[in-house]
Design an enzyme around this catalytic site. Structure first.
Site, PDB file in Angstrom:
ATOM      1  N   ASP A  41      -3.565  73.920 -26.485  1.00 34.67           N
ATOM      2  CA  ASP A  41      -2.530  74.948 -26.501  1.00 34.67           C
ATOM      3  C   ASP A  41      -1.198  74.237 -26.266  1.00 34.67           C
ATOM      4  OD1 ASP A  41      -2.579  74.512 -23.690  1.00 34.67           O
ATOM      5  OD2 ASP A  41      -4.171  75.994 -23.504  1.00 34.67           O
ATOM      6  N   LYS A  62      -0.713  80.105 -28.644  1.00 31.56           N
ATOM      7  CA  LYS A  62      -0.059  81.256 -29.282  1.00 31.56           C
ATOM      8  C   LYS A  62      -0.248  81.234 -30.794  1.00 31.56           C
ATOM      9  CE  LYS A  62       2.254  83.353 -25.874  1.00 31.56           C
ATOM     10  NZ  LYS A  62       2.778  82.334 -24.979  1.00 31.56           N
ATOM     11  N   MET A 177       2.927  79.470 -12.074  1.00 36.80           N
ATOM     12  CA  MET A 177       3.314  80.657 -12.849  1.00 36.80           C
ATOM     13  C   MET A 177       4.009  81.669 -11.942  1.00 36.80           C
ATOM     14  SD  MET A 177      -0.198  80.982 -15.095  1.00 36.80           S
ATOM     15  CE  MET A 177      -1.246  80.201 -13.846  1.00 36.80           C
TER      16      MET A 177
END
Lengths: 253, 253
Positions: A41, A62, A177
């Site tokens: 990714d 994505k 995150m």
């Protein structure tokens, strides 16, 4: 000269480290070079992904319109490629087993009798603070360190993170995150009794050429985030160790 | 062919990873090869230390009669070597900032205006479980992971680890240096209300050729330790993820 060669029919769950190609392991680099297919990714970052020939890589991050490839499809593609007799590197940012969904991929491979090997990587919640002079643990500051994700709203009942217990445990907390929800979880920690003067630091893209740092306290770090303009991906360090960046930065290369 | 060269007068705080030379980072390997001096203890292990020429390495771990070199002496030797114009790698097992005393060495270097760089390594509490199929986190089992040391007696008042808070936090717990005191802290966790059926695993010398694993529960792991004959150095994993080793081991390479 390679020491390790990817073998046909095997899936390697490989950590790419935090983004600096120098922090790839020797084994990861060799396997990436020799694998028939590298499934990745975006997290390994452009410096590492840019070195892999297009013909041998497949982006499973994505897709068009911002959709993500469903995890079930990634699992199936890994099994199919190995059964086709290809050597497959499943390349993940940091370590394959620190957040991300390497554990689920491993279980799917085992369920389908696909041989696999785990190649650990340098994990970002240690490395990103580390390169800017923030140690995960320190005898004077922290005898434990916890990694946690910050993408859940701590005020919601479905939040799986017990911020009060983490405040109580007293070690270093590294939030992954956790840029957007910084106001919520720093408030949750203060409400749980953590000293508002506790040092905090944000490290954006640690080990990347454009890395950025913001420092403050549990009370001021949101303002510092906005002043510096910290954007995801970044890690938040909460605890006495976060104050060391300012102490040592003059000697940091 | 080296991409990185150690520079004169600089100290590199370098993690060697868990012991497998393939898990050295590219940068660590290059710096070890090019440094004038590699100052190390025993933790990097024989496979890595054996490749460094004797003339360029200095053991600052155990001395004669089992004594350790005092930390203050290591700090002074690092400064002296850099001021002599040598390029110095301070090589530490795992990551330089996860336990061990890298943070203190960094502060001493900064206090003496010695330029330094931190080169993170693959950290053992993630890697040793990882290579045997135990992920640090997993969506179904743990949304956080804590590293803690197990060499303190949890029943003593001077213990700095709050086992009750860790039990409450509910994530994966990885205990380093926790073979001897396994009975004490597993009891502390049970007394704090952690389910006695919680899966546990011990991984001795993870990534080394002679690695060993023992599995059980919070109630049975002490017996499993003795049956398998687990000796230090080892990590203890406590949490649902520890059960995955038995599930996937048939496909592990």
């Amino acid at each position: 000269m390679r020491e390790y060669e990817a073998e046909s029919g095997v899936v390697y769950l490989v950590g790419s480290g935090p983004g600096d190609p120098g922090l790839l392991t020797v084994k990861a680099r060799d396997l990436i070079e020799s694998a028939d297919l590298v499934m990745h990714d975006k997290l390994p970052g452009p410096d590492i992904l840019g070195r892999i020939p297009t013909a041998r890589k497949e982006d499973v991050g994505k897709r068009a319109h911002g959709e993500r490839t469903p995890q079930s499809e990634i699992n199936e593609r890994l099994v199919a490629a190995a059964r086709d007799g290809r050597s497959v590197v499943r390349l993940k940012g940091g370590d394959p087993f620190v957040f991300g969904r390497g554990g689920e991929e491993m279980e799917h491979l085992a369920d389908h009798d696909v041989p696999f090997e785990v190649v650990p990587g340098v994990t970002s919640p240690v490395a990103a603070p580390g390169v800017v002079g923030i140690p995960a643990t320190h005898r004077e500051h922290a005898s434990s360190v916890t990694f946690v994700t910050g993408h859940e709203d701590p005020t919601k009942p479905e939040s799986t993170v017990d911020w009060a217990a983490l405040a109580e445990a007293g070690g270093t907390i590294v939030v992954l995150m956790g840029v957007t929800r910084l106001p919520e979880y720093t408030a949750a920690l203060r409400n749980a009794g953590m000293d508002p003067e506790t040092p905090c630091a944000l490290v954006e893209r640690g080990t990347w050429p454009d890395q950025q740092v913001a420092t403050g306290t549990l009370e001021t770090i949101v303002e510092a985030r906005d002043d510096v303009g910290i954007e995801p991906p970044a890690v938040t360090v909460i605890g006495g160790v976060a104050g060391l960046h300012e102490t040592v930065r003059g000697s940091l290369r």
